[in-house]
Design an enzyme around this catalytic site. Structure first.
Site, PDB file in Angstrom:
ATOM      1  CB  CYS A   1      -0.946   0.085   1.195  1.00  0.00           C
ATOM      2  SG  CYS A   1      -2.056  -1.307   1.316  1.00  0.00           S
TER       3      CYS A   1
ATOM      4  NE  ARG B   1       4.686   1.835   0.140  1.00  0.00           N
ATOM      5  CZ  ARG B   1       5.720   1.654   0.925  1.00  0.00           C
ATOM      6  NH1 ARG B   1       6.917   2.001   0.515  1.00  0.00           N
ATOM      7  NH2 ARG B   1       5.591   1.134   2.119  1.00  0.00           N
TER       8      ARG B   1
ATOM      9  CD1 TRP C   1       0.185  -6.354  -3.066  1.00  0.00           C
ATOM     10  CD2 TRP C   1      -0.132  -6.953  -0.927  1.00  0.00           C
ATOM     11  NE1 TRP C   1       0.544  -7.673  -2.938  1.00  0.00           N
ATOM     12  CE2 TRP C   1       0.365  -8.065  -1.650  1.00  0.00           C
ATOM     13  CE3 TRP C   1      -0.404  -7.096   0.431  1.00  0.00           C
ATOM     14  CZ2 TRP C   1       0.597  -9.304  -1.050  1.00  0.00           C
ATOM     15  CZ3 TRP C   1      -0.176  -8.332   1.026  1.00  0.00           C
ATOM     16  CH2 TRP C   1       0.317  -9.412   0.291  1.00  0.00           C
TER      17      TRP C   1
ATOM     18  CG  ASN D   1       1.062   0.164   4.443  1.00  0.00           C
ATOM     19  OD1 ASN D   1       0.779  -0.979   4.090  1.00  0.00           O
ATOM     20  ND2 ASN D   1       2.306   0.592   4.529  1.00  0.00           N
ATOM     21  N   GLY D   2      -1.088  -1.728   6.322  1.00  0.00           N
ATOM     22  CA  GLY D   2      -0.784  -2.626   7.439  1.00  0.00           C
ATOM     23  C   GLY D   2      -1.967  -3.517   7.752  1.00  0.00           C
TER      24      GLY D   2
ATOM     25  CD  GLU E   1      17.593 -12.419  -7.588  1.00  0.00           C
ATOM     26  OE1 GLU E   1      17.081 -12.968  -6.618  1.00  0.00           O
ATOM     27  OE2 GLU E   1      17.215 -11.317  -8.030  1.00  0.00           O
TER      28      GLU E   1
ATOM     29  CE  LYS F   1      14.579  -9.924  -9.799  1.00  0.00           C
ATOM     30  NZ  LYS F   1      14.790 -10.441  -8.547  1.00  0.00           N
TER      31      LYS F   1
ATOM     32  CD  GLU G   1      10.379 -10.990  -8.686  1.00  0.00           C
ATOM     33  OE1 GLU G   1       9.674 -10.411  -7.875  1.00  0.00           O
ATOM     34  OE2 GLU G   1      11.635 -10.948  -8.652  1.00  0.00           O
TER      35      GLU G   1
ATOM     36  CG  HIS H   1      21.176 -36.061  -4.147  1.00  0.00           C
ATOM     37  ND1 HIS H   1      21.643 -37.298  -3.763  1.00  0.00           N
ATOM     38  CD2 HIS H   1      22.268 -35.258  -4.252  1.00  0.00           C
ATOM     39  CE1 HIS H   1      22.967 -37.250  -3.620  1.00  0.00           C
ATOM     40  NE2 HIS H   1      23.363 -36.018  -3.924  1.00  0.00           N
TER      41      HIS H   1
ATOM     42  CE  LYS I   1      11.510  -2.287  -5.174  1.00  0.00           C
ATOM     43  NZ  LYS I   1      12.276  -3.331  -5.863  1.00  0.00           N
TER      44      LYS I   1
HETATM   45  C1  F6R Z   1      12.228  -9.976  -5.792  1.00  0.00           C
HETATM   46  C2  F6R Z   1      12.080  -9.002  -4.740  1.00  0.00           C
HETATM   47  C3  F6R Z   1      11.704  -9.469  -3.388  1.00  0.00           C
HETATM   48  C4  F6R Z   1      12.440  -8.652  -2.312  1.00  0.00           C
HETATM   49  C5  F6R Z   1      11.949  -9.060  -0.914  1.00  0.00           C
HETATM   50  C6  F6R Z   1      12.693  -8.322   0.175  1.00  0.00           C
HETATM   51  O1  F6R Z   1      12.612  -9.386  -6.987  1.00  0.00           O
HETATM   52  O2  F6R Z   1      12.235  -7.820  -4.961  1.00  0.00           O
HETATM   53  O3  F6R Z   1      11.951 -10.820  -3.226  1.00  0.00           O
HETATM   54  O4  F6R Z   1      13.810  -8.864  -2.432  1.00  0.00           O
HETATM   55  O5  F6R Z   1      10.582  -8.796  -0.800  1.00  0.00           O
HETATM   56  O6  F6R Z   1      12.535  -6.948   0.061  1.00  0.00           O
HETATM   57  P1  F6R Z   1      13.503  -5.945   0.799  1.00  0.00           P
HETATM   58  O7  F6R Z   1      14.863  -6.088   0.219  1.00  0.00           O
HETATM   59  O8  F6R Z   1      12.922  -4.589   0.543  1.00  0.00           O
HETATM   60  O9  F6R Z   1      13.489  -6.311   2.250  1.00  0.00           O
END
Ligand code: F6R
Length: 626
Positions: A2, A27, A79, A105-106, A495, A499, A502, A518, A621
């Site tokens: 949010c 967000r 969100w 937010n929360g 990673e 990527k 998501e 395994h 985010k």
């Molecule tokens: C993936 C991504 C998330 C963040 C995770 C932690 O691309 O961006 O997996 O890495 O939500 O977020 P932060 O670093 O803000 O604590």
């Protein structure tokens, strides 16, 4: 989660609030809404499910009657947590008498009890959200506060009374039609910053919402209520005791938070990586290799006393931690564990004052990481934050912080933050090694010199991405993509898979290459793409030999191999259906170059599948709920 904006000033609030929401949409983007109080004391709201564009369309169709005139307003991009992403559940929520509008937010953890109490008193709810309770409670408190003559102060006092009844995590903003010119905000475990202008003031989840208007900001502490009017800002705790917020100046400007000609923020942020890495290294060490932490509340003796390092983080930041473990243990010889922040405190880890907990977070607001660091502090461990966001909660609650200077990361999928977090972790490892005397200054200097060559090497990778884009378009219909790696290539494989999941909404898994036999090797079918991250044959020859065998194993079972190896590694060439060379790099630093093609590939596959790469579905985010 949010995005929240508030404005009290001398200009029409609507455009300022909607522009702010546009910058905060990363967000959360399940729904959006605004509430504006005009000079006549009318409170007008508009809200829509879906992205901000839906709200903007509705505002344009309505001609924004009533909304356009007001100079006080709040806005929200959501969100969803309690209640689906519908028009009804979109914020703002109004009290039954229509007097106040609230955004949030929360999560209000005691909302079920509060709702039952309010319903017993005859209040009718119009949404399924927890937020609506706050709107009704606020209106009720305002009704009790008849002795207050100043309407703005009355609103602030009502908010304090409401906050004392709430449990959980929240940022709340509210406007009252009897207090035109005032916006009240409150925060507990959820972000809120103040922007200070001339004859106008702002509230927002982060500074990007008001950066085009002012770069002077105030950081709020835990459990505080803030009142903004055009004339000023006042902050108190939940009991009304005045407190001083911490003032800071934002050192980037609005253009840093814009696309600048790129199709997506993610594409721009990938291209910014050489600069971001260079900026994160800048001014960080003296000639004899001593590291400069941004805000040091740890002494060299504290660092010498460290006998164990725990890294806590989530998602991409967790993958940073996995790479960091290899470097920190190798350079410092201190045992280093990496834990998902969401698991850490529930496992009851063994911590004491000689444990260093490193909390890695781009946003500085991730609730799981924040809770892990609080747990660590309760056990008397020292906490060092690696963070990208000035004024956020995680660095504020840590004993020391090292900021990654990568500028605002707007795309939901993390790219430049990952690379700069890696740099920050390398710096921490080197500093620890030097302070503890396990590396001499010239040895530290040699690694720093290698790090200073990384921006140019990352640029070399970026300049050679056209074949990767072409390959990505060809992979757009794949059912599943597997990633394998060894040593620091293993977190890179994880990673790469994250990527792809998501952004492309595709099945993707990362494995330690040695684990294939395994179980996971059963997944390989004719044509399954397998991305193989190959360690340098120069640095870790034995690992290189082993992964070459793994590549042969998957290829023998029909895999289509996409191999990322360093220039000059000819041993892998015969087994690669597609070979992506990256510049020669010391093994521990290799993730700074091997990750880049995986970011580009995921972004391109997502685009080819018609997905929004900046705002992937179901994500946000900044994850400020547990
Ligand atoms: C993936 C991504 C998330 C963040 C995770 C932690 O691309 O961006 O997996 O890495 O939500 O977020 P932060 O670093 O803000 O604590």
């Amino acid at each position: 989660m949010c995005g929240i904006v508030g404005y009290a000033g001398c200009r029409p609030a609507l455009n300022i609030v909607v522009d702010g929401l546009r910058r905060l949409e990363y967000r959360g983007y399940d729904s959006a809404g605004v509430a504006i109080v005009d000079g006549e004391g009318d409170l007008v709201t508009e809200k829509r499910a879906g992205k901000l564009a839906n709200l903007e369309k509705a505002l344009a169709e309505d001609g924004a009657t009533g909304l356009a005139a007001g100079m006080t307003g709040i806005g929200h991009t959501r969100w969803a947590t309690h209640g689906g992403p519908t028009d009804r559940n979109a914020h703002p929520h109004r009290s039954a008498d229509g007097r106040v509008a609230v955004i949030h937010n929360g999560i209000l953890e005691n909302f079920a009890r509060l709702r039952a109490e309010l319903e017993a008193e005859g209040v009718e709810f119009t949404s399924e959200t927890d937020t609506e309770c706050a709107a009704h409670l606020l209106a009720a408190e305002l009704g009790h506060l008849t002795e207050h003559t100043d309407p703005a102060e009355r609103l602030a006092e009502a908010m304090r009374r409401v906050c004392r009844r709430l449990e959980g995590a929240f940022t709340l903003l509210a406007v009252d039609n009897l207090a035109p010119g005032a916006v009240v905000g409150a925060r507990r475990n959820s972000p809120l910053v103040v922007g200070c202008g001339e004859g106008e003031n702002y509230l927002a989840s982060d500074v990007s919402a008001f950066i085009e208007h002012t770069r002077d900001a105030i950081e709020l502490g835990q459990d505080q209520v803030v009142l903004i009017t055009p004339e000023g800002v006042s902050v108190t705790d939940f009991h009304g005791t005045p407190v001083e917020g911490t003032r800071f100046h934002i050192d980037w400007d609005a253009s840093a938070a814009e696309k600048g000609g790129y199709d997506s923020f993610m594409a721009k942020e990938i291209d910014e990586q050489p600069q971001a890495v260079a900026d994160t290294l800048l001014g960080r060490h003296t000639e004899n290799g001593d590291l400069t932490l941004d805000e040091v509340r740890l002494t060299d003796q504290d660092l010498r006393d460290v006998d164990k390092v725990f890294i806590v983080a989530c998602g991409t930041s967790f993958h940073t931690g996995m790479v960091a473990k290899y470097a920190i243990e190798h350079w410092t010889r201190i045992p280093c564990e990496v834990e998902l922040a969401s698991e850490f405190r529930y496992r009851d880890p063994v911590l004491d004052r000689s444990t260093l907990v490193v909390a890695i977070s781009q946003s500085g607001e991730t609730m799981d990481t924040l809770m892990a660091l609080r747990h660590a502090k309760e056990q008397k461990a020292r906490v060092l934050a690696i963070c990208n966001t000035n004024g956020s909660t995680i660095p504020r609650e840590s004993d020391a912080v090292l900021y990654t200077h990568c500028g605002p990361e707007i795309a939901v999928a993390s790219t430049k933050a990952f690379l700069t977090q890696l740099v920050a972790c390398y710096l921490v490892g080197l500093h620890l090694a030097q302070v503890r005397g396990v590396m001499y200054a010239d040895e530290v200097g040699a690694v720093l010199a290698q790090l200073s060559e990384m921006p140019a090497k990352i640029q070399t990778v970026l300049d050679a991405m056209e074949p990767v884009r072409e390959l990505a378009r060809d992979l757009a219909d794949a059912k599943s993509v597997l990633f394998i790696g060894r040593h620091v290539g293993y977190p890179v494989a994880l990673e790469g898979a994250l990527k792809l999941k998501e952004l492309a909404y595709m099945h993707a898994e990362g494995f330690a290459a040695g684990e294939l036999k395994h179980g996971p090797i059963a997944l390989i079918d004719e044509g399954t793409p397998v991305v193989c991250v190959v360690p340098s044959a120069r640095g870790r020859g034995v690992l290189n030999d082993k992964i070459v065998s793994n590549i042969q194993e998957v290829r023998a079972r029909g895999a289509r191999t996409i191999v990322i190896a360093e220039e000059g590694d000819d041993a892998v060439a015969p087994y690669a259906d597609h070979l992506i060379y990256v510049p020669r790099t010391p093994t521990l630093l290799a993730p700074l170059v091997t990750t880049v093609p995986l970011q580009v590939m995921a972004g391109e596959i997502a685009t080819a599948r018609g997905n929004d790469v900046d705002q992937p579905r179901n994500l946000a985010k900044s994850v400020t709920v547990e």
